[in-house]
Design an enzyme around this catalytic site. Structure first.
Site, PDB file in Angstrom:
ATOM      1  N   GLN A 322       0.832  -1.216   0.000  1.00 29.40           N
ATOM      2  CA  GLN A 322       0.000   0.000   0.000  1.00 29.40           C
ATOM      3  C   GLN A 322       0.865   1.264   0.000  1.00 29.40           C
ATOM      4  O   GLN A 322       1.636   1.489   0.932  1.00 29.40           O
ATOM      5  CB  GLN A 322      -0.931   0.022   1.214  1.00 29.40           C
ATOM      6  CG  GLN A 322      -2.006  -1.061   1.190  1.00 29.40           C
ATOM      7  CD  GLN A 322      -1.614  -2.296   1.967  1.00 29.40           C
ATOM      8  OE1 GLN A 322      -0.439  -2.673   2.005  1.00 29.40           O
ATOM      9  NE2 GLN A 322      -2.584  -2.939   2.608  1.00 29.40           N
ATOM     10  N   ASP A 366      -5.803  -2.948  -6.609  1.00 30.35           N
ATOM     11  CA  ASP A 366      -6.761  -2.046  -5.938  1.00 30.35           C
ATOM     12  C   ASP A 366      -6.381  -0.578  -6.142  1.00 30.35           C
ATOM     13  O   ASP A 366      -6.481   0.233  -5.222  1.00 30.35           O
ATOM     14  CB  ASP A 366      -6.814  -2.335  -4.428  1.00 30.35           C
ATOM     15  CG  ASP A 366      -7.134  -3.788  -4.118  1.00 30.35           C
ATOM     16  OD1 ASP A 366      -7.708  -4.480  -4.976  1.00 30.35           O
ATOM     17  OD2 ASP A 366      -6.799  -4.234  -3.006  1.00 30.35           O
ATOM     18  N   ARG A 434     -12.628  -5.759  -6.932  1.00 32.95           N
ATOM     19  CA  ARG A 434     -13.000  -6.745  -5.913  1.00 32.95           C
ATOM     20  C   ARG A 434     -13.575  -6.001  -4.712  1.00 32.95           C
ATOM     21  O   ARG A 434     -13.261  -4.825  -4.479  1.00 32.95           O
ATOM     22  CB  ARG A 434     -11.804  -7.600  -5.508  1.00 32.95           C
ATOM     23  CG  ARG A 434     -10.608  -6.837  -4.958  1.00 32.95           C
ATOM     24  CD  ARG A 434      -9.515  -7.792  -4.515  1.00 32.95           C
ATOM     25  NE  ARG A 434      -8.354  -7.094  -3.957  1.00 32.95           N
ATOM     26  CZ  ARG A 434      -7.477  -7.651  -3.131  1.00 32.95           C
ATOM     27  NH1 ARG A 434      -7.622  -8.918  -2.758  1.00 32.95           N
ATOM     28  NH2 ARG A 434      -6.450  -6.962  -2.662  1.00 32.95           N
TER      29      ARG A 434
END
Length: 528
Positions: A322, A366, A434
């Site tokens: 991240q 993501d 997702r």
């Protein structure tokens, strides 16, 4: 005779009081029955005699907001009074984020309560309550980032706050859908009226600012010393913002800094010399102890932000997981002709209403994520090469409550492989998204999907989590990756065939864009 008249008057008074009580109780019961926690709802509803300017339903919604505010204040006090001396450093970082989140939640609920009663038919209250709930969830996510949620979960017994927020969201949504606030009976969901009475963060004069080749700046940032400041952070700190637009021109160059636009800095405009000419870059990530929230190279909370012609990047790389390039919680914000470069979690559309036009977005896992009401229109979405054991997911939307008015919409975009993935795209699976949270909502409208998109389209998060409660939709997409014949068969997945259903996610309906985007001068498509 006088005795009879007096007795009749007494009986009439009793009947009126009784009828009034039934009306109030009926309104309470009707509203509370639509909440996720009806017993909790009835416990704080207070009987109130409506006056000429309001109705009992408004009173009950205000009672819900007052009770929710009390919970927010209690949550903030609990977090601020916490003894963190025994916390490890990563936990202290997550705790510091929580303190900021609950301070902002108090602000969001307070502005919901402060809105003039006659103006509460709009979508503002729902947006601000959605943001407060996102803050609460993000506090918990900070500990999850470092796999500390189990260790420290008992330190944050704040479930009641979630329940109160959930009830307030449900009540306000119910009232938005009713005629209590003057919505037309022909539009029971109020989809085309959500834009009413939005704050005028953006003036008509902003059209000229965005259309001008070189808008007149209030401050200039230049690394060579030819401006007022050498760093963007210095210029932001010196900005005098309020109701009038404040323009900062950032000359071309690579600015290695982490920039934060705080909540108090409103109506700011940043103008660069174009994508890849004016670049803001840094490399914070989870790997170095930053929470996802705090890893952003550029972070914005102040309402009404407009940015044109800049690149934001996080160079931590895929191995750092991240690592956010830009995080925005700016309500009614616009990013025009900007570029966002990263790998995992590139663009954090954190909360509030946001619009992106003619932007380039790069990433792997993501890489467009968060819980804003965000629309990317006419954007290029470039999927990069991930690590050898990874897959690619374009989106991970984070709605945690079915009444939050949030979601990610990709409209008239192009999803293709970046240069580093093109030659090896057959070795990696790429999905449209997702479900990060229980009610994840993402819609892809009239976009070009290249062959890198896997035939199933979407990827589970974990087992059957959220597959029944999410909302994923596709409408009139093109390209070799757009075929829906092999798509997932989840209850929450929809091949949208009706224009009316697709219209719910247009700029006009989803973020009320006609009332505020028109004045910015940014080109946009209102409908489909």
């Amino acid at each position: 005779m006088d005795h009879i008249i007096s007795m009749s008057a007494f009986l009439l008074t009793c009947l009126l009081v009784f009828a009034s009580a039934l009306i109030v109780h009926g309104a309470t019961g009707s509203l509370c029955s639509q909440t996720p926690y009806p017993e909790l709802c009835t416990s704080f509803m207070v009987s109130h005699k409506p006056d000429q300017e309001t109705t009992s339903s408004i009173v009950h919604r205000d009672s819900a907001l007052s009770a929710t505010m009390a919970q927010a204040v209690q949550a903030h006090r609990l977090v601020s009074d916490m003894d963190t001396s025994s916390f490890e450093e990563r936990a202290k970082s997550a705790w510091a984020d929580c303190l900021e989140h609950y301070e902002d939640s108090i602000h969001q609920i307070n502005r919901s309560m402060s809105t003039d009663k006659r103006d509460k038919s709009n979508n503002n209250v729902q947006t601000w309550l959605s943001s407060a709930l996102t803050n609460h969830q993000t506090c918990q996510d900070g500990f999850t980032d470092f796999n500390l949620s189990t260790t420290y979960s008992n330190s944050f017994p704040l479930n009641n706050f979630t329940k109160f927020l959930g009830n307030s969201l449900a009540i306000n949504k119910a009232l938005m859908s009713s005629q209590t606030f003057g919505l037309s009976s022909g539009n029971s969901k109020g989809r085309h009226l959500l834009a009413q009475d939005m704050p005028e963060w953006i003036s008509v004069s902003d059209r000229k600012l965005l259309q001008a080749t070189a808008p007149k700046p209030d401050l200039v940032v230049a690394q060579d010393g030819s401006g007022h400041y050498r760093t963007i952070s210095e210029a932001v700190a010196a900005a005098r913002t309020g109701t009038k637009r404040f323009v900062i021109y950032v000359k071309k160059g690579v600015y290695k800094e982490n920039v934060e636009i705080k909540k108090s800095v409103k109506n700011l405009m940043l103008v660069g010399d174009g994508m890849d000419a004016t670049v803001v870059t840094a490399s914070k990530s989870n790997a170095d102890g930053s929470t996802t929230f705090r890893s952003a190279t550029f972070a914005a909370s102040g309402d009404g932000l407009i940015v044109r012609g800049m690149t934001f990047e996080n160079t931590a790389g895929p191995q750092s997981h991240q690592a956010v390039a830009l995080r925005s919680g700016s309500d009614l914000s616009v990013f025009y002709s900007c570029s966002f470069k990263g790998y995992q979690d590139t663009l954090y559309v954190y909360s509030q209403r946001q619009f992106y036009r003619n932007c380039d977005i790069y990433g792997t896992v993501d890489f467009i994520f968060g819980n804003a009401a965000a629309i990317m229109q006419n954007c290029n979405i470039y999927v990069r090469k991930p690590m050898s054991n990874q897959f690619n997911t374009v989106t991970a939307q984070g709605r945690t409550d079915p009444n939050q008015n949030t979601g990610i919409v990709l409209h008239n975009c192009r999803i293709t492989a970046a240069s580093d993935l093109k030659t090896v795209q057959g070795s990696f699976k790429t999905y449209l998204g997702r479900p990060w949270k229980q009610y994840s909502r993402t819609v892809v409208l009239k976009s070009f999907l290249d062959g890198l998109i896997h035939s199933t389209g979407w990827l589970p998060w974990s087992g059957d989590f959220a597959l029944k409660t999410l909302y994923y939709g596709e409408f009139m997409n093109s390209g070799s990756g757009a075929g829906t014949g092999g798509r997932v068969r989840w209850p929450g997945y929809h091949v949208i065939t009706g224009v009316q259903e697709a219209e719910r996610f247009s700029v006009r309906s989803f973020i009320g864009g006609d009332s505020w985007l028109a004045a910015t001068g940014v080109p946009y498509t209102s409908g489909l």
